[in-house]
Design a protein around this motif. Structure first.
Motif, short mmCIF file in Angstrom:
data_model
loop_
_atom_site.label_atom_id
_atom_site.label_comp_id
_atom_site.label_asym_id
_atom_site.label_seq_id
_atom_site.Cartn_x
_atom_site.Cartn_y
_atom_site.Cartn_z
N MET A 376 29.09 -45.82 -20.17
CA MET A 376 27.68 -45.94 -20.41
C MET A 376 27.01 -46.20 -19.01
O MET A 376 25.74 -45.99 -18.94
CB MET A 376 27.65 -47.29 -21.22
CG MET A 376 28.08 -47.33 -22.63
SD MET A 376 27.04 -46.36 -23.55
CE MET A 376 25.75 -47.79 -24.18
N ARG A 377 27.57 -46.48 -18.03
CA ARG A 377 27.12 -46.84 -16.76
C ARG A 377 27.26 -45.68 -15.79
O ARG A 377 26.70 -45.85 -14.65
CB ARG A 377 27.77 -48.19 -16.32
CG ARG A 377 27.71 -49.38 -17.23
CD ARG A 377 28.21 -50.61 -16.52
NE ARG A 377 27.85 -51.68 -17.62
CZ ARG A 377 26.92 -52.19 -17.49
NH1 ARG A 377 25.66 -51.94 -16.97
NH2 ARG A 377 26.53 -53.11 -18.73
N SER A 378 27.78 -44.90 -16.16
CA SER A 378 27.89 -43.55 -15.26
C SER A 378 26.73 -42.83 -14.92
O SER A 378 26.01 -42.76 -16.21
CB SER A 378 29.04 -42.57 -15.38
OG SER A 378 28.92 -42.39 -16.87
N THR B 50 26.45 -52.28 -25.13
CA THR B 50 28.15 -52.07 -24.83
C THR B 50 28.75 -53.14 -25.93
O THR B 50 29.82 -52.98 -26.38
CB THR B 50 28.57 -51.88 -23.58
OG1 THR B 50 28.45 -53.31 -23.19
CG2 THR B 50 27.81 -50.85 -22.82
N LEU B 51 28.15 -54.21 -25.74
CA LEU B 51 29.00 -55.41 -26.37
C LEU B 51 28.78 -55.05 -28.00
O LEU B 51 29.66 -55.32 -28.64
CB LEU B 51 28.12 -56.86 -26.22
CG LEU B 51 28.21 -57.06 -24.80
CD1 LEU B 51 27.43 -58.62 -24.53
CD2 LEU B 51 29.55 -57.30 -24.37
N MET B 55 32.51 -51.84 -26.82
CA MET B 55 32.83 -51.13 -25.81
C MET B 55 33.40 -52.04 -24.88
O MET B 55 34.15 -51.71 -23.83
CB MET B 55 31.76 -50.23 -25.22
CG MET B 55 31.43 -48.99 -25.94
SD MET B 55 30.70 -47.82 -24.83
CE MET B 55 30.01 -46.67 -26.04
N ALA B 56 32.91 -53.34 -24.81
CA ALA B 56 33.10 -54.36 -24.22
C ALA B 56 33.08 -55.76 -24.90
O ALA B 56 32.41 -55.79 -25.87
CB ALA B 56 32.48 -54.65 -22.79
N PHE B 102 27.27 -42.88 -30.70
CA PHE B 102 26.77 -43.09 -29.39
C PHE B 102 25.95 -41.94 -28.79
O PHE B 102 26.78 -41.00 -28.84
CB PHE B 102 27.77 -43.54 -28.21
CG PHE B 102 28.47 -44.73 -28.73
CD1 PHE B 102 27.88 -46.11 -28.29
CD2 PHE B 102 29.79 -45.02 -29.43
CE1 PHE B 102 28.55 -47.35 -28.82
CE2 PHE B 102 30.27 -46.05 -29.83
CZ PHE B 102 29.73 -47.23 -29.51
N ILE B 103 24.80 -42.38 -28.21
CA ILE B 103 24.13 -41.05 -27.51
C ILE B 103 23.57 -41.96 -26.20
O ILE B 103 23.07 -42.85 -26.19
CB ILE B 103 22.89 -40.84 -28.20
CG1 ILE B 103 23.06 -40.36 -29.65
CG2 ILE B 103 21.81 -39.51 -27.35
CD1 ILE B 103 21.77 -40.27 -30.45
N PHE B 104 24.38 -41.12 -25.24
CA PHE B 104 24.38 -41.85 -23.73
C PHE B 104 23.28 -41.31 -23.23
O PHE B 104 22.77 -40.12 -23.45
CB PHE B 104 25.68 -41.55 -23.27
CG PHE B 104 26.97 -41.99 -23.62
CD1 PHE B 104 27.18 -43.25 -23.66
CD2 PHE B 104 27.79 -41.08 -24.48
CE1 PHE B 104 28.63 -43.73 -24.10
CE2 PHE B 104 28.77 -41.68 -25.06
CZ PHE B 104 29.05 -42.77 -25.02
N GLN B 105 22.80 -41.89 -22.20
CA GLN B 105 21.62 -41.82 -21.19
C GLN B 105 21.95 -40.50 -20.65
O GLN B 105 21.08 -39.55 -20.59
CB GLN B 105 21.19 -42.77 -20.32
CG GLN B 105 20.05 -42.55 -19.57
CD GLN B 105 19.68 -43.90 -18.51
OE1 GLN B 105 20.36 -44.82 -18.67
NE2 GLN B 105 18.77 -43.54 -17.57
#
Lengths: 378, 239
Positions: A376-378, B50-51, B55-56, B102-105
């Protein structure tokens, strides 16, 4: 197909596609890996085949050779000892052998001259090995001069060139009649170079040897088993020598493979994070990396072994022959009998495939067990 | 419904420089609605996603899924609430796979493989019948206007196309919740409107939508049922 099997298949498919995506890196890795397996497998095959060849050839050799020692040196044996030794219980046959070395100044090599009582040998004729024929550029029917002890040359006609199948031991051989050997070397009558002893029961050989030493304290009995052991030691030593010489190459590969296998690139780490965020478990990622490592190592192993097989058994180990076959001027040319030793192959497999596969799993395990939020952070 | 209670996420806890990205957040996210988390960069939106998306794990606090994880863990989550922060990793993975899409940035498509393979990735560990899964993927891609790109490498797609592939991938396991992190950050206005159009369809289909954004096209949209504003890891307003 059952879901669990389908899962394995899916992940294997994806592993293959992942390998293809990094073609350049993986091809480089497989090439170097294959080269190392090829070199080690060639050595293993070659040394094993030579040992087997030596065993088969020595099967025809006498059970024991008796030499006489004078001042710690090999000296001719009186023929009178033949009957005395033959009378020892357990001895079947004793044959006096007449042989010596002949240095040929033209091509700078030593020939082994051996007397034979074979009735097929014509007067003033000789039989020669393939190596002698090659070096002297002669063939059947030709005449060759051999310089005697007094500097006088004698002409011998070549009646036969010994077959290639025996070249490992007959390459430098010249067979001639006993009287010719004695004349060439001025070898005294009543003496032989050594005695060949055959025993009915090989288990009695140590006892017979002890009795011979008791009878003739200046004699040295050499058992066939000792000759075999010496051959094995020599071939092992040569193989070991090559391993030492090639050690730096093997070490370079280990460093290269370790670096490639253990260092996950940033892209691979990100990919693992993405897969985990998409619902892959750590075990799925490990399975993926396991398949990738296995495909690379098994491909390199099989290719290396096949190339080594062709190199040793079809091309007579042309890359290593000078280091492994001997250091004589007369290199024997021979084709080894193809043979695979399951034990050697298994050892080779475990020494090459397992360490690499293990090396790939450790960093993947580290990456696979982190939280997937890295994606998510990449 | 997704219910958060006093959720805290601190990075490098116990070290010299701890950083609290999410600070005591208590929030209810309604099912089958579109919720937008808005706020400046560093406000804790993505960490909160993410929580929620398993994912975390939070440093403290509780997250409950009400009636959303029935497919993922049928034996653990009948209709009632499932508290996810204390679940073992294996169960969290199952929830990520079945409950969330999930759709990531950055889209996070796997480079070097085809559009279809990217969409199929979440299904590989499930061991489902590959024909059925592929038919489903093709259907999703066709509905998003990507039929002619099925076998093309994702490296050749435009930004909008890549995002639609990411959407198809998020939908492949038919999740109850779709999570999108800054989905319009790399899109122009027209493509951003198109994206919101798709979200509208998913909302109508009963999906729970959770989007982080600081794009007015998203948080000012009529589709947004709840807009949660965050700053410095805390919720400052809900509307």
């Amino acid at each position: 197909m059952r879901p669990s099997l389908q899962r394995y298949r899916n992940i294997l498919d994806f592993a293959l596609s992942s390998l293809l995506r990094r073609k350049g890196r993986n091809l480089a890795l497989i090439s170097v890996y294959t080269l190392v397996v090829f070199v080690i497998a060639s050595l293993v095959f070659f040394v094993q085949a030579l040992k087997r060849e030596a065993h088969e050839l020595l099967a025809q050799a006498p059970d024991m050779v008796v030499q006489r020692m004078v001042a710690g040196r090999h000296d001719p044996v009186p023929l009178a000892q033949v009957e005395a030794i033959r009378s020892i219980r357990g001895v079947d046959e004793v044959q006096a052998r007449l042989w010596g070395y002949y240095y040929d100044p033209v091509f700078g090599g030593n020939l082994t001259v051996l007397a034979t009582e074979d009735a097929a040998l014509a007067p003033d004729a000789i039989w020669i090995g393939q190596g002698v024929a090659r070096s002297m550029r002669v063939r059947e029917g030709d005449l060759i001069p051999l310089r005697g002890y007094d500097g006088q040359s004698s002409l011998f006609s070549i009646q036969k060139v010994l077959p290639e199948s025996s070249e490992l031991v007959s390459s430098d051989l010249v067979l001639m009649a006993p009287k010719d050997v004695r004349a060439l070397f001025h070898f005294p009558e009543g003496l032989a170079t050594d005695l060949a002893v055959q025993a009915g029961n090989p288990r009695e050989l140590p006892t017979i040897a002890a009795k011979i030493v008791e009878l003739y304290p200046d004699s040295r009995p050499i058992l066939k088993a000792e000759i075999l052991r010496t051959y094995e030691a020599v071939f092992d030593w040569r193989g070991g020598l090559m391993v030492v010489v090639l050690g730096s190459a093997v070490l370079s590969f280990i460093i290269f493979a370790w670096d490639k296998a253990t260092g996950l690139s940033a892209e691979e780490r990100k990919e693992i994070g993405v897969l985990k965020s998409l619902g892959w478990e750590s075990s799925d990622v490990l399975l993926l990396k396991f398949w990738e490592g296995t495909v690379i190592s098994v491909t390199a192993f099989l290719t290396g072994v096949l190339l080594a097989y062709a190199h040793v058994f079809f091309f007579s180990a042309s890359l290593f022959e000078h280091a492994l076959k001997g250091w004589s001027v007369l290199f024997p040319r021979f084709r080894l009998i193809p043979a695979l030793d399951g034990y050697q192959l298994t050892v080779l497999f475990f020494l090459t495939v397992l360490p690499y596969t293990a090396a790939t799993l450790v960093p993947s395990w580290r990456a696979a067990t982190v939280d997937p939020d890295a994606a998510m952070r990449s | 419904m997704i219910e958060l209670s006093q959720v805290v996420k601190t990075y490098q806890a116990g070290l010299a420089t701890p950083f609290t990205a999410v600070d005591r957040v208590t929030l209810s996210i309604p099912a089958a609605r579109l919720t937008v988390l808005k706020g400046p960069s560093g406000s804790g939106k993505t960490t909160l996603l993410t929580l929620i998306g398993c994912m975390a794990r939070p440093t403290s606090g509780r997250i409950h899924l009400h009636g959303l994880a029935a497919d993922a863990l049928p034996h653990l989550a009948p209709a009632d609430a499932l508290e996810i922060t204390s679940l073992p990793e294996r169960f969290l993975t199952a929830i990520r796979r079945r409950t969330f899409g999930f759709i990531f940035q950055q889209f996070n498509l796997v480079r070097g493989i085809s559009v279809l393979e990217n969409v199929l990735l979440p299904t590989y560990p499930t061991g489902e019948d590959p024909r059925a899964v592929e038919a489903r993927a093709v259907e999703r891609l066709e509905s998003l206007g990507l039929a002619r790109h099925l076998r093309a490498s994702v490296d050749r797609l435009s930004g909008g196309e890549a995002q639609r592939v990411a959407i198809a991938r998020a939908l492949i396991n038919d999740p109850a919740v779709i999570i999108a992190d800054e989905p319009t950050a790399h899109l122009d206005s027209r493509l951003s409107e198109d994206f919101m159009g798709l979200m509208s369809q998913f909302k109508d289909a009963g999906k729970t939508l959770l989007i982080t954004s600081h794009d007015p096209i998203v948080y000012d949209s009529e589709l947004a049922d709840l807009v949660v504003e965050m700053r410095d890891g805390r919720v400052v307003s809900e509307s």
